[in-house]
Scaffold this motif. Structure first.
Motif, PDB file in Angstrom:
ATOM      1  N   HIS A 138       0.826  -1.213   0.000  1.00 57.19           N
ATOM      2  CA  HIS A 138       0.000   0.000   0.000  1.00 57.19           C
ATOM      3  C   HIS A 138       0.860   1.263   0.000  1.00 57.19           C
ATOM      4  O   HIS A 138       0.460   2.292   0.540  1.00 57.19           O
ATOM      5  CB  HIS A 138      -0.960   0.021   1.195  1.00 57.19           C
ATOM      6  CG  HIS A 138      -1.865  -1.168   1.244  1.00 57.19           C
ATOM      7  ND1 HIS A 138      -2.822  -1.417   0.290  1.00 57.19           N
ATOM      8  CD2 HIS A 138      -1.936  -2.193   2.129  1.00 57.19           C
ATOM      9  CE1 HIS A 138      -3.455  -2.542   0.584  1.00 57.19           C
ATOM     10  NE2 HIS A 138      -2.933  -3.025   1.689  1.00 57.19           N
ATOM     11  N   LEU A 141      -0.796   3.205  -4.123  1.00 55.02           N
ATOM     12  CA  LEU A 141      -2.185   2.830  -3.934  1.00 55.02           C
ATOM     13  C   LEU A 141      -2.877   2.599  -5.269  1.00 55.02           C
ATOM     14  O   LEU A 141      -2.601   3.263  -6.263  1.00 55.02           O
ATOM     15  CB  LEU A 141      -2.914   3.921  -3.151  1.00 55.02           C
ATOM     16  CG  LEU A 141      -2.343   4.216  -1.769  1.00 55.02           C
ATOM     17  CD1 LEU A 141      -3.116   5.353  -1.126  1.00 55.02           C
ATOM     18  CD2 LEU A 141      -2.379   2.981  -0.896  1.00 55.02           C
ATOM     19  N   ASP A 142      -3.801   1.622  -5.268  1.00 56.66           N
ATOM     20  CA  ASP A 142      -4.626   1.420  -6.454  1.00 56.66           C
ATOM     21  C   ASP A 142      -5.439   2.673  -6.713  1.00 56.66           C
ATOM     22  O   ASP A 142      -5.883   3.349  -5.788  1.00 56.66           O
ATOM     23  CB  ASP A 142      -5.572   0.238  -6.245  1.00 56.66           C
ATOM     24  CG  ASP A 142      -4.814  -1.078  -6.211  1.00 56.66           C
ATOM     25  OD1 ASP A 142      -3.752  -1.137  -6.838  1.00 56.66           O
ATOM     26  OD2 ASP A 142      -5.285  -2.010  -5.558  1.00 56.66           O
ATOM     27  N   HIS A 152      -8.019   7.733  -5.466  1.00 55.01           N
ATOM     28  CA  HIS A 152      -7.282   6.736  -4.701  1.00 55.01           C
ATOM     29  C   HIS A 152      -8.262   6.089  -3.737  1.00 55.01           C
ATOM     30  O   HIS A 152      -8.702   6.710  -2.768  1.00 55.01           O
ATOM     31  CB  HIS A 152      -6.119   7.381  -3.931  1.00 55.01           C
ATOM     32  CG  HIS A 152      -4.955   7.722  -4.799  1.00 55.01           C
ATOM     33  ND1 HIS A 152      -3.814   6.957  -4.838  1.00 55.01           N
ATOM     34  CD2 HIS A 152      -4.768   8.733  -5.678  1.00 55.01           C
ATOM     35  CE1 HIS A 152      -2.953   7.503  -5.691  1.00 55.01           C
ATOM     36  NE2 HIS A 152      -3.518   8.569  -6.209  1.00 55.01           N
ATOM     37  N   GLU A 154      -7.983   3.515  -1.559  1.00 51.08           N
ATOM     38  CA  GLU A 154      -7.566   3.181  -0.204  1.00 51.08           C
ATOM     39  C   GLU A 154      -7.565   4.410   0.707  1.00 51.08           C
ATOM     40  O   GLU A 154      -7.994   4.364   1.854  1.00 51.08           O
ATOM     41  CB  GLU A 154      -6.180   2.539  -0.223  1.00 51.08           C
ATOM     42  CG  GLU A 154      -6.131   1.183  -0.886  1.00 51.08           C
ATOM     43  CD  GLU A 154      -6.799   0.103  -0.063  1.00 51.08           C
ATOM     44  OE1 GLU A 154      -6.957   0.315   1.148  1.00 51.08           O
ATOM     45  OE2 GLU A 154      -7.177  -0.933  -0.635  1.00 51.08           O
ATOM     46  N   SER A 155      -7.036   5.524   0.192  1.00 50.51           N
ATOM     47  CA  SER A 155      -6.910   6.726   1.029  1.00 50.51           C
ATOM     48  C   SER A 155      -8.100   7.670   0.911  1.00 50.51           C
ATOM     49  O   SER A 155      -8.146   8.682   1.606  1.00 50.51           O
ATOM     50  CB  SER A 155      -5.636   7.487   0.640  1.00 50.51           C
ATOM     51  OG  SER A 155      -5.700   7.917  -0.716  1.00 50.51           O
ATOM     52  N   ARG A 156      -9.050   7.338   0.008  1.00 55.25           N
ATOM     53  CA  ARG A 156     -10.237   8.179  -0.221  1.00 55.25           C
ATOM     54  C   ARG A 156      -9.849   9.586  -0.661  1.00 55.25           C
ATOM     55  O   ARG A 156     -10.487  10.564  -0.293  1.00 55.25           O
ATOM     56  CB  ARG A 156     -11.127   8.247   1.027  1.00 55.25           C
ATOM     57  CG  ARG A 156     -11.552   6.914   1.578  1.00 55.25           C
ATOM     58  CD  ARG A 156     -12.822   7.009   2.426  1.00 55.25           C
ATOM     59  NE  ARG A 156     -12.813   8.149   3.332  1.00 55.25           N
ATOM     60  CZ  ARG A 156     -12.385   8.116   4.582  1.00 55.25           C
ATOM     61  NH1 ARG A 156     -11.889   6.990   5.067  1.00 55.25           N
ATOM     62  NH2 ARG A 156     -12.427   9.185   5.356  1.00 55.25           N
TER      63      ARG A 156
END
Length: 266
Positions: A138, A141-142, A152, A154-156
């Motif tokens: 991570h 990030l995807d 992003h 994962e991190s919003r």
């Protein structure tokens, strides 16, 4: 690592995207920094400071050297060796075997090793393993993006030309839906289904409030280059807004990120 492999890495990183990419995904720009670690390998090389991003590459001239990894960490850092949960932040460890060295089996590799590659001259393959390891941890990030807009998951974070705005948990699946249908009208039935699948109340007022909040953030981060338009009786669409265009040089100026370090035992 050996001197030859270290020099090859340095050459490839300096070259223009020949192996280590400068752009990950649609908008994420990265830079790479090669750091030489003095042999012999020590388990401390895997320790990271908070916020630090690195991958450790370890050249293996003999498959029997894998035993060294078990021995050097078994007593001092057993949690790393056995892949258990640990409070020690660790860098991904990738083994690089010589082409003439017999490839190990998965049973030979300790759990502290993230990946391995056979062929120390295959820099493209080494680079691919490094990027994969960073994503798995991570560090990269995807993301879902189209054009200059990136989400992003994962991190919003919603990013437009390097400007970032934070989304709420309710806004993330809605933003994902609109970005994947950029320019097209998303039927209201599909929006309702998204709310139900996300376990959120699919009432008219709840949908309107969430869309209003997301529209405000999209317009804010894009400086009104993008907006969410309402197609009455049909649904909503993410479309160009009426904001003035930004200079071309803005992209490179705002998207340069801190370097990802490739740490090599040399």
């Amino acid at each position: 690592m050996g001197e030859d492999l270290f020099n090859r890495l340095a050459k490839e990183i300096a070259a223009h995207d020949s192996a280590f990419p400068r752009r990950i995904g649609n908008t994420q720009l990265v830079s790479w920094q090669l750091e030489r670690l003095e042999p012999p390998f020590r388990i401390e090389y895997l320790e990271l400071d908070p916020g630090q991003v690195a991958v450790v590459l370890l050249e293996m001239n003999d498959a029997a050297d894998i035993e060294m990894l078990w021995e050097c960490g078994r007593l001092e850092y057993p949690t790393l060796c056995f892949g258990a949960d640990t409070a020690v932040p660790s860098a991904p460890l990738i083994l690089v075997f010589d082409e003439q060295t017999g490839a190990p089996t998965a049973f030979d590799i300790p759990k502290m090793v993230d990946d391995w590659v056979c062929g120390k001259n295959a820099m493209n393959d080494v680079a691919r393993r490094v990027v994969t390891a960073l994503r798995r941890h991570h560090k990269l990030l995807d993301e879902l993006g189209l054009g200059l807009l990136t989400l992003h998951l994962e991190s919003r974070r919603l990013i437009y030309l390097g400007d970032v705005i934070q989304l709420s948990p309710a806004e993330v699946p809605l933003a994902e839906l609109f970005i994947s249908h950029m320019g097209s009208v998303v039927p209201i039935e599909e929006v309702l289904l998204m709310f139900k699948l996300a376990g959120r109340a699919a009432t008219g007022s709840n949908i309107r409030v969430t869309i209003f909040q997301l529209r405000f953030k999209i317009e804010l981060v894009s400086r009104y280059q993008l907006t969410i338009a309402c197609a009455y009786g049909e649904g909503y669409a993410l479309r160009p807004g009426k904001g003035p265009p930004r200079p071309k040089e803005y992209l490179e100026a705002r998207q340069t990120m801190p370097p990802y370090r490739v740490r090599a035992v040399a």
